[in-house]
Design an enzyme around this catalytic site. Sequence first.
Site, PDB file in Angstrom:
ATOM      1  N   HIS A   9      40.436 -18.909 -89.310  1.00 54.77           N
ATOM      2  CA  HIS A   9      40.141 -19.903 -90.341  1.00 54.77           C
ATOM      3  C   HIS A   9      40.004 -21.305 -89.749  1.00 54.77           C
ATOM      4  CE1 HIS A   9      44.193 -21.638 -90.182  1.00 54.77           C
ATOM      5  NE2 HIS A   9      44.631 -20.395 -90.062  1.00 54.77           N
ATOM      6  N   GLU A  13      45.621 -28.258 -93.398  1.00 54.45           N
ATOM      7  CA  GLU A  13      46.474 -29.450 -93.448  1.00 54.45           C
ATOM      8  C   GLU A  13      47.785 -29.223 -92.707  1.00 54.45           C
ATOM      9  OE1 GLU A  13      46.942 -30.728 -97.466  1.00 54.45           O
ATOM     10  OE2 GLU A  13      44.831 -31.318 -97.688  1.00 54.45           O
ATOM     11  N   ASN A  15      48.213 -27.056 -90.204  1.00 54.13           N
ATOM     12  CA  ASN A  15      47.927 -27.057 -88.769  1.00 54.13           C
ATOM     13  C   ASN A  15      48.043 -28.471 -88.226  1.00 54.13           C
ATOM     14  OD1 ASN A  15      45.212 -24.636 -89.000  1.00 54.13           O
ATOM     15  ND2 ASN A  15      47.347 -24.262 -88.456  1.00 54.13           N
ATOM     16  N   GLU A  82      48.366 -13.610 -92.001  1.00 50.24           N
ATOM     17  CA  GLU A  82      49.099 -14.058 -90.820  1.00 50.24           C
ATOM     18  C   GLU A  82      50.472 -13.390 -90.745  1.00 50.24           C
ATOM     19  OE1 GLU A  82      49.247 -14.808 -87.931  1.00 50.24           O
ATOM     20  OE2 GLU A  82      48.755 -16.956 -87.749  1.00 50.24           O
ATOM     21  N   LEU A  83      51.072 -13.425 -89.558  1.00 58.36           N
ATOM     22  CA  LEU A  83      52.452 -12.977 -89.383  1.00 58.36           C
ATOM     23  C   LEU A  83      53.357 -13.685 -90.383  1.00 58.36           C
ATOM     24  CD1 LEU A  83      54.603 -11.520 -87.474  1.00 58.36           C
ATOM     25  CD2 LEU A  83      54.789 -13.762 -86.348  1.00 58.36           C
TER      26      LEU A  83
END
Length: 215
Positions: A9, A13, A15, A82-83
């Site tokens: 992706h 925000e 990240n 995601e994990l």
Amino acid sequence: MLQVYLVRHGESEWNAARRIQGQSDSPLTETGEHQARLVAQRVKSESITHIITSDLGRTRRTAEIIAKVCGCEIILEPRLRELHMGVLERRNIDSLTSEEEKWRKKVLDGTPGGRIPKGESMDELAVRMRAALENCRNLPVGSRPLLVSHGIALGCLVGTILGLPAHAERRLRLRNCSLSRVDYQHSPWLASGWIVETAGDITHLDTPALDELQR
């Protein structure tokens, strides 16, 4: 031969804020939207037939931008999430206590039994990611699917195809909106089954990655 494209992706925000996302969510930044448009143009000529995405918001938005350019419908696939980072989700990485940082490192470095409280192990992630990929083999002959997922999840998938342990994804940098491809094939020159054609291509992007800016 089945060719499957993999896209992480766009920048979110959280990240940018260095917050742990996992299966929690935050929207794409303006940079993330731009990255998604760039990777969409990159795959426009690849005759993509299906866009299959994690059902989290940041991947769905990335998939929407790609789908608009490629003219494909979007299929939601929760196994591409995601994990799950358990009790550490939504936390700023710089705010973790020493004990919490040990939890985080144990789950990512392959420590046996490594798991953040209320979270997921890397091996569990590997199983569901491989199942989502294998499901692509049920698509009609001639399909060229594109999967939109997450950094740890995709790194885990690519690494395990190469025969590496699930936690080896920490050795593979897959930046926001990087492009990878894995193929299912039978060749006299390569291992039968899934192979990695390319991983982490960012030649279509025009701005530095966050980890470059934060050095």
